[in-house]
Write an enzyme that holds these catalytic residues in place. Sequence first.
Site, PDB file in Angstrom:
ATOM      1  N   HIS A 111       1.482   4.396  -2.859  1.00  0.00           N
ATOM      2  CA  HIS A 111       1.490   5.851  -2.658  1.00  0.00           C
ATOM      3  C   HIS A 111       2.713   6.480  -3.324  1.00  0.00           C
ATOM      4  O   HIS A 111       2.608   7.536  -3.963  1.00  0.00           O
ATOM      5  CB  HIS A 111       1.513   6.180  -1.164  1.00  0.00           C
ATOM      6  N   HIS A 162       0.839  -1.206   0.000  1.00  0.00           N
ATOM      7  CA  HIS A 162       0.000   0.000   0.000  1.00  0.00           C
ATOM      8  C   HIS A 162       0.872   1.254   0.000  1.00  0.00           C
ATOM      9  O   HIS A 162       0.613   2.206  -0.755  1.00  0.00           O
ATOM     10  CB  HIS A 162      -0.908  -0.025   1.230  1.00  0.00           C
ATOM     11  N   GLU A 163       1.899   1.268   0.839  1.00  0.00           N
ATOM     12  CA  GLU A 163       2.773   2.441   0.904  1.00  0.00           C
ATOM     13  C   GLU A 163       3.584   2.607  -0.377  1.00  0.00           C
ATOM     14  O   GLU A 163       3.813   3.735  -0.836  1.00  0.00           O
ATOM     15  CB  GLU A 163       3.694   2.344   2.127  1.00  0.00           C
TER      16      GLU A 163
END
Length: 300
Positions: free
Chosen positions: A134, A130-131
Amino acid sequence: MGYVRTGILMAVMTALFLGVGALIGGQSGAIIALVIAAGMNLFTFWNSDRAVLSMHGAHEVDPRAAPDLYNMVRGLADRAGMPMPKLYLIETDQPNAFATGRNPENAAVAVTRGLLRALTPEEVAGVVAHELAHIRNRDTLLMTVTATFAGAISMLANFAFFFGGSSNEEGERPMGLVGTLALMFLAPLAAGLVQMAISRSREYEADRIGAEICGRPLWLASALGKIEGLAQRIDNVRAERNPATAHMFIVNPLHAMGHDRLFATHPNTANRIAALRAMAEGAPQASRIPRVAARRGPWS
């Protein structure tokens, strides 16, 4: 659709900023406001990552001290087709994580010790993916810019409140005193609403792409459920001292609530989990990432 919505919201943020500048000094004020914004964004472009990592007491992870974690992040970065980010550890029992950096070549992922203790290796992989999403989407830069704009709008509105807005040739405010005061108070409020709306939109997109990177949407769904429950019970002292950084974390570290609100930094976690479960039901499972060996502790 997420990118279109983000573009519209950024246009609204820019219009608010120029509007407050014009209120203070007319056309010249709008130009000056734009120059100020450019300067502030240039400063944060080069310094925001170091500043936020310092705020949370993060220290860089030595690959020799945590080979399993390091290899997992490197494997996920390879799958995402991006450089390996720097890896940082935050000493707090609350499970959480965030990404920062101006571009994929100058980025960092920070995880808390609580995350490594509370989650399974698969769930940690979902969070890291998920990071990485980003970073790959350049959300880290986008949110830095929006936060800077929101802060600058508040600063200009305060300046206008104390020093007065622009007047026409007869010395009268075109909007009238009430209209001028309303804009001064409402512009920062609107900027905050736009900033949080952009943040929520980017979280959904990072969930989707992060699930694609790790190949298992349910890993991330399970992680979100655990983090949400524990974040409500475990304090993150540094995050409480720096609430302006709350939007950066995968789940709100300020005792996250489970409702979508206008000023919520994150979408409803239950909605995020439901979207990931629907994604898992409708997509074939990708090949597994390099397996993280069972750990006796967070670094072994």
